[in-house]
Enzyme design. Structure first.
Site, PDB file in Angstrom:
ATOM      1  N   VAL A  78     -28.334 -12.938  -0.065  1.00  0.00           N
ATOM      2  CA  VAL A  78     -27.142 -12.405  -0.736  1.00  0.00           C
ATOM      3  C   VAL A  78     -26.429 -13.497  -1.539  1.00  0.00           C
ATOM      4  O   VAL A  78     -26.103 -13.311  -2.714  1.00  0.00           O
ATOM      5  CB  VAL A  78     -26.181 -11.758   0.292  1.00  0.00           C
ATOM      6  N   THR A 105     -31.089  -6.133   1.733  1.00  0.00           N
ATOM      7  CA  THR A 105     -30.649  -5.784   0.371  1.00  0.00           C
ATOM      8  C   THR A 105     -29.892  -6.964  -0.212  1.00  0.00           C
ATOM      9  O   THR A 105     -29.113  -7.602   0.492  1.00  0.00           O
ATOM     10  CB  THR A 105     -29.703  -4.568   0.380  1.00  0.00           C
ATOM     11  N   ASP A 158     -21.528   0.752  -2.903  1.00  0.00           N
ATOM     12  CA  ASP A 158     -21.638   2.189  -2.613  1.00  0.00           C
ATOM     13  C   ASP A 158     -21.099   2.999  -3.790  1.00  0.00           C
ATOM     14  O   ASP A 158     -21.667   4.026  -4.170  1.00  0.00           O
ATOM     15  CB  ASP A 158     -20.849   2.533  -1.346  1.00  0.00           C
ATOM     16  N   ASP A 201     -24.763 -24.578   2.632  1.00  0.00           N
ATOM     17  CA  ASP A 201     -25.421 -23.838   3.715  1.00  0.00           C
ATOM     18  C   ASP A 201     -25.696 -24.832   4.837  1.00  0.00           C
ATOM     19  O   ASP A 201     -25.923 -26.017   4.575  1.00  0.00           O
ATOM     20  CB  ASP A 201     -26.746 -23.226   3.217  1.00  0.00           C
ATOM     21  N   ARG A 248     -22.055   6.419  -8.480  1.00  0.00           N
ATOM     22  CA  ARG A 248     -21.996   6.672  -9.929  1.00  0.00           C
ATOM     23  C   ARG A 248     -23.391   6.798 -10.520  1.00  0.00           C
ATOM     24  O   ARG A 248     -23.642   7.602 -11.417  1.00  0.00           O
ATOM     25  CB  ARG A 248     -21.229   5.537 -10.611  1.00  0.00           C
ATOM     26  N   ARG A 265     -23.679   2.954  -6.445  1.00  0.00           N
ATOM     27  CA  ARG A 265     -24.775   3.877  -6.110  1.00  0.00           C
ATOM     28  C   ARG A 265     -24.344   5.323  -6.355  1.00  0.00           C
ATOM     29  O   ARG A 265     -25.122   6.134  -6.866  1.00  0.00           O
ATOM     30  CB  ARG A 265     -25.167   3.696  -4.640  1.00  0.00           C
ATOM     31  N   ASN A 290     -21.770  -9.028   6.502  1.00  0.00           N
ATOM     32  CA  ASN A 290     -21.547  -7.744   7.174  1.00  0.00           C
ATOM     33  C   ASN A 290     -21.296  -7.918   8.665  1.00  0.00           C
ATOM     34  O   ASN A 290     -21.773  -8.876   9.251  1.00  0.00           O
ATOM     35  CB  ASN A 290     -22.782  -6.856   6.978  1.00  0.00           C
ATOM     36  N   HIS A 314     -17.484   0.133   4.416  1.00  0.00           N
ATOM     37  CA  HIS A 314     -18.812  -0.055   3.820  1.00  0.00           C
ATOM     38  C   HIS A 314     -19.783   0.164   4.973  1.00  0.00           C
ATOM     39  O   HIS A 314     -20.095  -0.745   5.727  1.00  0.00           O
ATOM     40  CB  HIS A 314     -18.948  -1.456   3.251  1.00  0.00           C
ATOM     41  N   SER A 347     -16.332  -7.443  -0.365  1.00  0.00           N
ATOM     42  CA  SER A 347     -17.060  -6.659  -1.378  1.00  0.00           C
ATOM     43  C   SER A 347     -16.968  -5.167  -1.080  1.00  0.00           C
ATOM     44  O   SER A 347     -17.083  -4.341  -1.990  1.00  0.00           O
ATOM     45  CB  SER A 347     -18.520  -7.097  -1.456  1.00  0.00           C
TER      46      SER A 347
HETATM   47  P1  ADP Z   1     -28.342 -12.405   3.835  1.00  0.00           P
HETATM   48  O1  ADP Z   1     -29.488 -11.473   3.587  1.00  0.00           O
HETATM   49  O2  ADP Z   1     -27.115 -11.712   4.376  1.00  0.00           O
HETATM   50  O3  ADP Z   1     -28.033 -13.290   2.682  1.00  0.00           O
HETATM   51  P2  ADP Z   1     -29.643 -14.663   5.045  1.00  0.00           P
HETATM   52  O4  ADP Z   1     -30.078 -14.862   6.452  1.00  0.00           O
HETATM   53  O5  ADP Z   1     -30.663 -14.648   3.965  1.00  0.00           O
HETATM   54  O6  ADP Z   1     -28.791 -13.328   5.062  1.00  0.00           O
HETATM   55  O7  ADP Z   1     -28.565 -15.789   4.659  1.00  0.00           O
HETATM   56  C1  ADP Z   1     -27.521 -16.191   5.473  1.00  0.00           C
HETATM   57  C2  ADP Z   1     -27.349 -17.687   5.300  1.00  0.00           C
HETATM   58  O8  ADP Z   1     -26.192 -18.111   6.022  1.00  0.00           O
HETATM   59  C3  ADP Z   1     -28.528 -18.515   5.818  1.00  0.00           C
HETATM   60  O9  ADP Z   1     -29.054 -19.292   4.777  1.00  0.00           O
HETATM   61  C4  ADP Z   1     -27.905 -19.375   6.922  1.00  0.00           C
HETATM   62  O10 ADP Z   1     -28.466 -20.680   6.990  1.00  0.00           O
HETATM   63  C5  ADP Z   1     -26.453 -19.416   6.507  1.00  0.00           C
HETATM   64  N1  ADP Z   1     -25.563 -19.730   7.604  1.00  0.00           N
HETATM   65  C6  ADP Z   1     -25.551 -19.208   8.853  1.00  0.00           C
HETATM   66  N2  ADP Z   1     -24.587 -19.786   9.598  1.00  0.00           N
HETATM   67  C7  ADP Z   1     -23.952 -20.691   8.814  1.00  0.00           C
HETATM   68  C8  ADP Z   1     -22.872 -21.600   9.004  1.00  0.00           C
HETATM   69  N3  ADP Z   1     -22.219 -21.674  10.165  1.00  0.00           N
HETATM   70  N4  ADP Z   1     -22.515 -22.374   7.965  1.00  0.00           N
HETATM   71  C9  ADP Z   1     -23.141 -22.297   6.777  1.00  0.00           C
HETATM   72  N5  ADP Z   1     -24.168 -21.465   6.540  1.00  0.00           N
HETATM   73  C10 ADP Z   1     -24.575 -20.671   7.535  1.00  0.00           C
END
Ligand code: ADP
Length: 310
Positions: free
Chosen positions: A11, A227, A145, A32, A150, A148, A117, A172, A140
């Site tokens: 996302v 998604t 929704d 991240d 519309r 979607r 979420n 949501h 968000s």
């Molecule tokens: P989504 O599909 O919701 O994007 P993902 O698992 O692909 O879910 O991405 C979520 C991201 O959030 C991951 O890259 C993960 O490393 C990161 N994440 C989880 N916990 C933390 C945190 N405490 N601080 C920073 N990033 C985090």
């Protein structure tokens, strides 16, 4: 405007890609806990930039969010096939305790845009944790929704989704409310428009559109695991409204003082979005069933958020 994105997963990276491709942000910074992922996403997206815009895309630590006008929080754990959005709650609340504090330390003036979420509850948690005014902590919500809704109505009527004015309200998620009674196409009431173009909105058609909107995420998750493109573009749309002070009317989630007989609950209604975040909330006229459904959605969310201890 500099935009921070915490969570460089599907996302977060889709939002970054949309922001870069559309040239909405001057700078994008990915953070991240998986640093290698943040670096890889920033590199990959930066290679798309020369084709279309002049956005600087980097990865960094929280300190690199300094000066950001908006920070998107897309960190967390993603929804597993068959898992309800609300079941994600405990796992994501723990992530937010860490993330929100660090973001605010680095970028105290940023508007927080919440994507994780269950988004309404995460928005309410982020509002509480941050101590910011509700108008500056935006989820968000039902922006996707609504898109979607519309899109499916537009497809049925044979018109562009941009010519359909209709909103999805409330959570949501499963209890969301498609506001049919006030929907319009152009300036014509939807039912009348549909009759005039010989595409009546029968019970069956409305049911199919309702199902298509309500269950879209589940269907996509079954097919590809999660998604992200749709919500990525939706997040970019919200950032654009803030960055350019557009004062667009968008269905987004913030903590709302009163919805029906429920107080202080984050959910979506149409809101004016501009430079300072949400400038005003708009409560559309609903029929009795829609109003009851919105009230129900609000009470479900309120019940759920009260179980979270911060
Ligand atoms: P989504 O599909 O919701 O994007 P993902 O698992 O692909 O879910 O991405 C979520 C991201 O959030 C991951 O890259 C993960 O490393 C990161 N994440 C989880 N916990 C933390 C945190 N405490 N601080 C920073 N990033 C985090």
């Amino acid at each position: 405007m500099k935009v921070g994105i915490v969570g460089a997963g599907m996302v977060g990276s889709s939002a970054g890609y949309a922001l870069a491709i559309l040239g909405i942000a001057s700078d994008i910074v990915f953070v991240d806990r998986n640093e290698a992922l943040a670096v890889a996403q920033a590199e990959d997206i930066s290679h798309a930039v020369p084709f279309v815009s002049a956005t600087t895309v980097l990865a960094g630590g929280y300190a690199d969010l300094a000066g950001a006008g908006v920070v998107i929080i897309a960190a967390g754990v993603s929804q597993k096939p068959g898992e309800g959005r609300l079941e994600l709650l405990e796992r994501n609340a723990a992530v937010f305790r860490d993330v929100v504090t660090q973001v605010l330390k680095a970028a105290p003036k940023a508007i927080l845009l919440i994507a994780s979420n269950p988004v309404d509850i995460m928005t309410q948690i982020a509002t509480r944790l941050s101590g910011l005014p509700a108008q500056r902590v935006i989820g968000s919500g039902t922006i996707l929704d609504t898109a979607r809704f519309r899109s499916l109505v537009g497809r049925h009527l044979g018109i562009a989704p941009q010519s359909v004015h209709a909103y999805v309200l409330g959570e949501h998620g499963d209890s969301e409310v498609l506001a049919w009674s006030n929907a319009r196409a152009g300036s014509v009431a939807l039912r009348s428009f549909a009759d005039q173009v010989g595409k009546p909105l029968t019970e069956a058609t409305r049911g199919a559109i309702d199902d298509g909107v309500r269950n879209a995420a589940y269907k996509i998750i079954n097919g590809k695991g999660s998604t992200y493109y749709g919500i990525g573009a939706g997040l970019a749309r919200i950032v654009k409204a803030i960055a350019h002070d557009e004062r667009d009317v968008l269905s987004v989630s913030i903590v709302t003082p009163r919805v029906g007989d429920v107080t202080d609950v984050a959910l979506s209604v149409p809101r004016i979005v501009g430079a300072g975040g949400v400038a005003a909330d708009l409560f559309p006229q609903l029929d009795e069933a829609e109003f009851a459904a919105l009230n129900h959605s609000a009470s479900l969310l309120k019940e759920r958020v009260e179980t979270v201890k911060l």
